[in-house]
Write an enzyme that holds these catalytic residues in place. Structure first.
Site, PDB file in Angstrom:
ATOM      1  N   ASP A 171      -2.727   4.432  -2.405  1.00 45.61           N
ATOM      2  CA  ASP A 171      -3.490   5.160  -1.486  1.00 45.61           C
ATOM      3  C   ASP A 171      -4.011   6.721  -1.727  1.00 45.61           C
ATOM      4  O   ASP A 171      -3.284   7.521  -2.101  1.00 45.61           O
ATOM      5  CB  ASP A 171      -3.131   5.320  -0.141  1.00 45.61           C
ATOM      6  CG  ASP A 171      -3.858   6.073   1.151  1.00 45.61           C
ATOM      7  OD1 ASP A 171      -4.986   5.168   1.472  1.00 45.61           O
ATOM      8  OD2 ASP A 171      -3.601   6.901   1.500  1.00 45.61           O
TER       9      ASP A 171
ATOM     10  N   GLU B 156      -6.710   3.880  -5.565  1.00 49.60           N
ATOM     11  CA  GLU B 156      -7.843   4.312  -4.721  1.00 49.60           C
ATOM     12  C   GLU B 156      -8.354   5.625  -5.301  1.00 49.60           C
ATOM     13  O   GLU B 156      -7.621   6.757  -5.210  1.00 49.60           O
ATOM     14  CB  GLU B 156      -7.534   4.393  -3.251  1.00 49.60           C
ATOM     15  CG  GLU B 156      -8.852   4.539  -2.429  1.00 49.60           C
ATOM     16  CD  GLU B 156      -8.728   5.214  -1.186  1.00 49.60           C
ATOM     17  OE1 GLU B 156      -9.569   5.064   0.031  1.00 49.60           O
ATOM     18  OE2 GLU B 156      -7.525   5.874  -0.951  1.00 49.60           O
TER      19      GLU B 156
ATOM     20  N   ASP C 218       0.937  -1.284  -0.098  1.00 49.07           N
ATOM     21  CA  ASP C 218       0.144  -0.072  -0.052  1.00 49.07           C
ATOM     22  C   ASP C 218       0.857   1.071   0.066  1.00 49.07           C
ATOM     23  O   ASP C 218       1.644   1.530   0.887  1.00 49.07           O
ATOM     24  CB  ASP C 218      -0.821  -0.122   1.395  1.00 49.07           C
ATOM     25  CG  ASP C 218      -2.063   0.737   1.046  1.00 49.07           C
ATOM     26  OD1 ASP C 218      -2.357   1.560   0.414  1.00 49.07           O
ATOM     27  OD2 ASP C 218      -3.011   0.333   1.826  1.00 49.07           O
TER      28      ASP C 218
ATOM     29  N   HIS D   5     -11.208  -1.646   4.142  1.00 53.13           N
ATOM     30  CA  HIS D   5     -11.216  -1.442   5.722  1.00 53.13           C
ATOM     31  C   HIS D   5     -11.809  -0.105   5.878  1.00 53.13           C
ATOM     32  O   HIS D   5     -11.600   0.377   7.015  1.00 53.13           O
ATOM     33  CB  HIS D   5      -9.457  -1.456   5.987  1.00 53.13           C
ATOM     34  CG  HIS D   5      -8.685  -0.406   4.915  1.00 53.13           C
ATOM     35  ND1 HIS D   5      -8.438  -0.608   3.875  1.00 53.13           N
ATOM     36  CD2 HIS D   5      -8.312   0.807   5.571  1.00 53.13           C
ATOM     37  CE1 HIS D   5      -7.775   0.639   3.274  1.00 53.13           C
ATOM     38  NE2 HIS D   5      -7.693   1.217   4.454  1.00 53.13           N
ATOM     39  N   ASP D   6     -12.400   0.493   4.797  1.00 55.60           N
ATOM     40  CA  ASP D   6     -12.877   1.984   4.939  1.00 55.60           C
ATOM     41  C   ASP D   6     -14.235   2.023   5.113  1.00 55.60           C
ATOM     42  O   ASP D   6     -14.817   3.218   5.174  1.00 55.60           O
ATOM     43  CB  ASP D   6     -12.270   2.911   3.896  1.00 55.60           C
ATOM     44  CG  ASP D   6     -10.625   3.312   3.972  1.00 55.60           C
ATOM     45  OD1 ASP D   6     -10.130   3.347   5.148  1.00 55.60           O
ATOM     46  OD2 ASP D   6     -10.127   3.331   2.999  1.00 55.60           O
TER      47      ASP D   6
END
Ligand code: GLC
Length: 554
Positions: A202, A258, A100, A331-332
């Site tokens: 990210d 993302e 990431d 995870h968000d």
């Protein structure tokens, strides 16, 4: 055609939230050795790439998305040797590790920021985004950060404000400075030299900043959401082409961005041979039913037809150029069963619908840990049980607005990122087999019945369904290479589509409603059932929440 596809288009990816996957040393926090211990489990799910969330040294203000050293491992998660072992053990099983890259910002404890903030004259003075106060001493613009409050924080030592899209502990890097870009690319190459197989980028839509002007206030605080002001700004693609040319060209890896703020119509510039990434995570289906506000999102109504339109749009825009990362959880966001289905819905059937779509839509499936068990949201009644900073900020804001703790908690129960971050549920033993110590976040109470050991033993479980679907995708090439055509468009109960290959086609039917749903049985003339979640699947009728895959030769 299949030969033209790359390895990462044919495989399945699993996202691992390292803190919560498997603790190997009893400190209550998941670690790299824990992932290595569980590689065979991932293999059985047909996983060929594992995206691990940031495990670099970090003060953990945002659970690792605030980094102080891009080329090292935080001792909480292990050592560089542990990561090298993970890469090589995974490699033996045909699995690659995906890192990431958090390149929009660093931690405010990063040496670069400490130097940059020490005064106006230093070699890194221009590495972050510094601006003078307005004449009245206030912030340079009225932008609200994504986690609430102004996006600008004053530095006493520097005598200026710095910009942070997220927390004040996450200052934004200045991508206009070529030295910054070079330093970042070097860190990516460092990981490639270690043998990683790709990158998740990210918050990448925020790296280019437009003019620093006030926006029209969107709430009583006089501020405007920074996302609206800076996401996907003109010129961003120049930076990203440079990244691609420097880091990716000539290497057999994949990148997935993302990309909040990139819409289906922007995709041609973002993905594919002319684009900047191999895939981008779009947000349209994830944000369906949510409305942004000062305290994070609120809820608005939506229908199945809205969801179908969004998914079909993404499928079509990725059809001729580019590739879609199919995902419903990360995870968000809270757990997807609670997003797409009412609380009363049968978890087993609802989770199988999501699993069916995940493995049969055109694109690479991204499974998020625990999704394959059908995990649901938690609803703790003490805010102190919650860890996520955006959840805690939101709670504080709701209370300051006059909401009672019960009302504020009800909102938290629906929105908190912690629902996706509870420890992985391996067994019915204490702490779900995640740790022998005290877990950093409480385990979801349903672990006694919902865990890997019990689902492995049950052929009707969600885990068995996911494994079966992964194998069906692997062995039916039309599900990988075939085209996508939505059918039964107007149905308010059924989402259905055809994946057409060169010699066969798969027909996928899902009933999102809790009632039986009828359709024209002729649709399935000459087709044979591959799998169904109902006890007796009948052509022309779907049981409540049934998912079914049929196949016929063409
Ligand atoms: C991304 C991450 C999220 C993090 C944020 C700031 O959206 O997925 O977890 O809080 O960026 O780095």
């Amino acid at each position: 055609m299949e030969d033209r596809l790359k390895w990462w288009q044919k495989t399945n990816v699993c996202e691992i939230y390292v803190r919560s996957f498997q603790d190997s040393d009893g400190d209550g926090i998941g670690d790299l050795k824990g992932i290595t211990q569980r590689l065979d489990y991932l293999k059985k799910l047909g996983i060929g790439a594992v995206w691990i969330t940031p495990c670099y040294p970090s003060p953990q203000a945002d659970n690792g998305y605030d980094i102080v050293d891009y080329c090292a491992i935080d001792e909480t998660f292990g050592t560089m040797e542990d990561l090298e072992t993970l890469i090589s053990e995974a490699g033996k099983r045909g699995i690659c590790i995906v890192m990431d890259l958090v390149f929009n910002h660093t931690s405010d404890q990063h040496a670069w920021f400490l130097e940059s903030s020490s005064g106006k004259e230093n070699p890194k003075s221009d590495w972050y985004i510094w601006r003078d106060a307005k004449p009245d001493g206030s912030e340079p613009t009225n932008w609200r950060s994504i986690f609430g409050g102004s996006a600008w924080t004053w530095s006493e030592t520097r005598g200026q404000y710095y910009l942070h899209t997220f927390l004040k502990e996450q200052p934004d890097l200045n991508w206009e400075n070529p030295e910054v870009r070079c330093a970042l690319y070097d860190t990516a190459i460092f990981w490639l030299d270690k043998g990683v197989g790709g990158f998740r980028m990210d918050a990448i839509t925020y790296i280019k900043k437009p003019a620093f002007t006030d926006g029209v206030p969107d709430a009583g605080d006089g501020m405007t959401a920074i996302h609206e002001m800076i996401a996907n700004s003109d010129g961003i693609l120049d930076f990203l082409h440079e990244f691609k040319d420097t880091v990716q060209s000539g290497r057999d890896i994949f990148t997935v961005g993302e990309a909040n703020g990139v819409n289906a119509s922007d995709l041609p510039e973002w993905v594919g041979s002319e684009g900047v990434f191999d895939m981008v995570f779009e947000f349209s289906h994830i944000l369906l039913g949510l409305k942004e506000g000062t305290a994070g999102a609120g809820r608005i109504g939506w229908t199945l037809v809205d969801l179908k339109r969004i998914l079909t749009d993404s499928q079509e825009k990725n059809a001729g150029n580019g590739w879609y990362p199919v995902y419903f959880e990360n995870h968000d966001h809270p757990r997807c069963i609670d997003h797409y289905f009412p609380g009363t819905a049968d978890s087993n059937m609802a989770a199988k619908i999501i699993g069916t779509l995940l493995f049969t839509l055109r694109g690479t499936p991204f499974v998020y840990q625990g999704q394959e068990l059908g995990l649901r949201n938690v609803a703790w009644d003490d805010i102190n049980d919650y860890n996520d900073i955006s959840t805690r900020n939101r709670y504080g804001f709701l209370i300051s607005e006059g909401k009672t703790p019960v009302e504020a908690l009800a909102a938290i129960h629906f929105f908190s990122r912690d629902s996706a971050r509870t420890p992985m549920q391996w067994t019915a033993d204490k702490n779900a087999g995640f740790t022998r110590g005290t877990p950093w976040l409480p385990v979801n109470e349903n672990y006694r019945t919902c865990n890997v050991a019990s689902e492995e033993a049950d052929p009707d479980s969600i885990l068995s369904w996911y494994r079966a679907l992964a194998e069906i995708r692997r062995s039916h090439s039309e599900l990988i290479e075939g085209s996508y055509e939505e059918i039964l468009h107007d149905s308010s109960q059924i989402y259905a589509f055809i994946r057409r290959g060169t010699t066969a086609e798969a027909i996928i039917l899902t009933n999102f409603s809790e009632e039986t749903a009828e359709y024209d049985a002729a649709l399935l003339d000459g087709a044979a059932l591959v799998i169904s979640s109902a006890e007796n699947s009948t052509k022309g009728m779907l049981e409540h929440l049934e998912s079914a895959v049929y196949k016929r030769k063409i």
